[in-house]
Design a protein around this motif. Structure first.
Motif, PDB file in Angstrom:
ATOM      1  N   ASP A   1     -77.199 -12.418  25.347  1.00  0.00           N
ATOM      2  CA  ASP A   1     -76.474 -12.436  24.039  1.00  0.00           C
ATOM      3  C   ASP A   1     -75.852 -13.768  24.083  1.00  0.00           C
ATOM      4  O   ASP A   1     -75.561 -14.531  25.054  1.00  0.00           O
TER       5      ASP A   1
ATOM      6  N   LEU B   1     -71.221  -6.019  14.669  1.00  0.00           N
ATOM      7  CA  LEU B   1     -71.742  -5.671  16.131  1.00  0.00           C
ATOM      8  C   LEU B   1     -73.337  -5.078  15.949  1.00  0.00           C
ATOM      9  O   LEU B   1     -73.964  -5.090  16.985  1.00  0.00           O
ATOM     10  N   LEU B   2     -73.584  -4.483  14.759  1.00  0.00           N
ATOM     11  CA  LEU B   2     -74.809  -3.820  14.448  1.00  0.00           C
ATOM     12  C   LEU B   2     -76.057  -4.789  14.795  1.00  0.00           C
ATOM     13  O   LEU B   2     -76.997  -4.540  15.550  1.00  0.00           O
TER      14      LEU B   2
ATOM     15  N   ARG C   1     -78.303  -7.688  15.827  1.00  0.00           N
ATOM     16  CA  ARG C   1     -78.376  -8.238  17.299  1.00  0.00           C
ATOM     17  C   ARG C   1     -78.031  -9.753  17.139  1.00  0.00           C
ATOM     18  O   ARG C   1     -77.333 -10.461  17.715  1.00  0.00           O
TER      19      ARG C   1
ATOM     20  N   TRP D   1     -76.095 -11.349  14.871  1.00  0.00           N
ATOM     21  CA  TRP D   1     -74.516 -11.593  14.569  1.00  0.00           C
ATOM     22  C   TRP D   1     -73.674 -11.116  15.600  1.00  0.00           C
ATOM     23  O   TRP D   1     -72.447 -10.710  15.271  1.00  0.00           O
ATOM     24  N   ARG D   2     -74.198 -10.525  16.579  1.00  0.00           N
ATOM     25  CA  ARG D   2     -73.307  -9.772  17.602  1.00  0.00           C
ATOM     26  C   ARG D   2     -72.272 -10.616  18.123  1.00  0.00           C
ATOM     27  O   ARG D   2     -71.053 -10.052  18.276  1.00  0.00           O
ATOM     28  N   HIS D   3     -72.523 -11.846  18.367  1.00  0.00           N
ATOM     29  CA  HIS D   3     -71.484 -12.553  18.939  1.00  0.00           C
ATOM     30  C   HIS D   3     -70.313 -13.074  17.996  1.00  0.00           C
ATOM     31  O   HIS D   3     -69.210 -13.004  18.244  1.00  0.00           O
TER      32      HIS D   3
ATOM     33  N   GLY E   1     -69.564 -10.786  15.685  1.00  0.00           N
ATOM     34  CA  GLY E   1     -68.531  -9.477  15.748  1.00  0.00           C
ATOM     35  C   GLY E   1     -67.811  -9.513  16.922  1.00  0.00           C
ATOM     36  O   GLY E   1     -66.443  -8.814  16.754  1.00  0.00           O
ATOM     37  N   ARG E   2     -68.122  -9.845  17.977  1.00  0.00           N
ATOM     38  CA  ARG E   2     -67.153  -9.778  19.119  1.00  0.00           C
ATOM     39  C   ARG E   2     -66.094 -10.695  19.023  1.00  0.00           C
ATOM     40  O   ARG E   2     -64.790 -10.377  19.298  1.00  0.00           O
TER      41      ARG E   2
END
Length: 87
Positions: free
Chosen positions: A7, A50-51, A53, A55-57, A59-60
């Protein structure tokens, strides 16, 4: 066949700085319900991001911003006249 890519890293400095700004902005709100609304909205957007993949960074990072903002809001409230004297 290669290794799977990891990620993207979370921008911690930007998250901490944004959390401080968000916390100070949220603590200016007068009613207590509105004080926690802004960090809660940022946390909700972070959970949604977070859902996917891709844009997960982000979201964190938004979850980090919301957590720092919550700590700042609670610290400002505890140091102000809004905090009960009996505690």
């Amino acid at each position: 066949m290669g290794l799977a890519r990891g990620d993207r890293p979370v921008a911690v400095r930007r998250g901490l700085a944004s959390g401080l700004v968000l916390g100070v902005a949220a603590s200016v709100a007068e009613p207590v319900a509105q004080v926690f609304t802004l960090p809660a909205a940022v946390a909700a957007v972070g959970l949604v991001l977070l859902l996917p993949r891709r844009w997960r960074h982000l979201g964190r990072e938004l979850l980090l911003v919301a957590a720092v903002a919550l700590v700042v809001v609670l610290t400002v409230i505890a140091g102000s006249a809004r905090f009960p004297d009996g505690w």
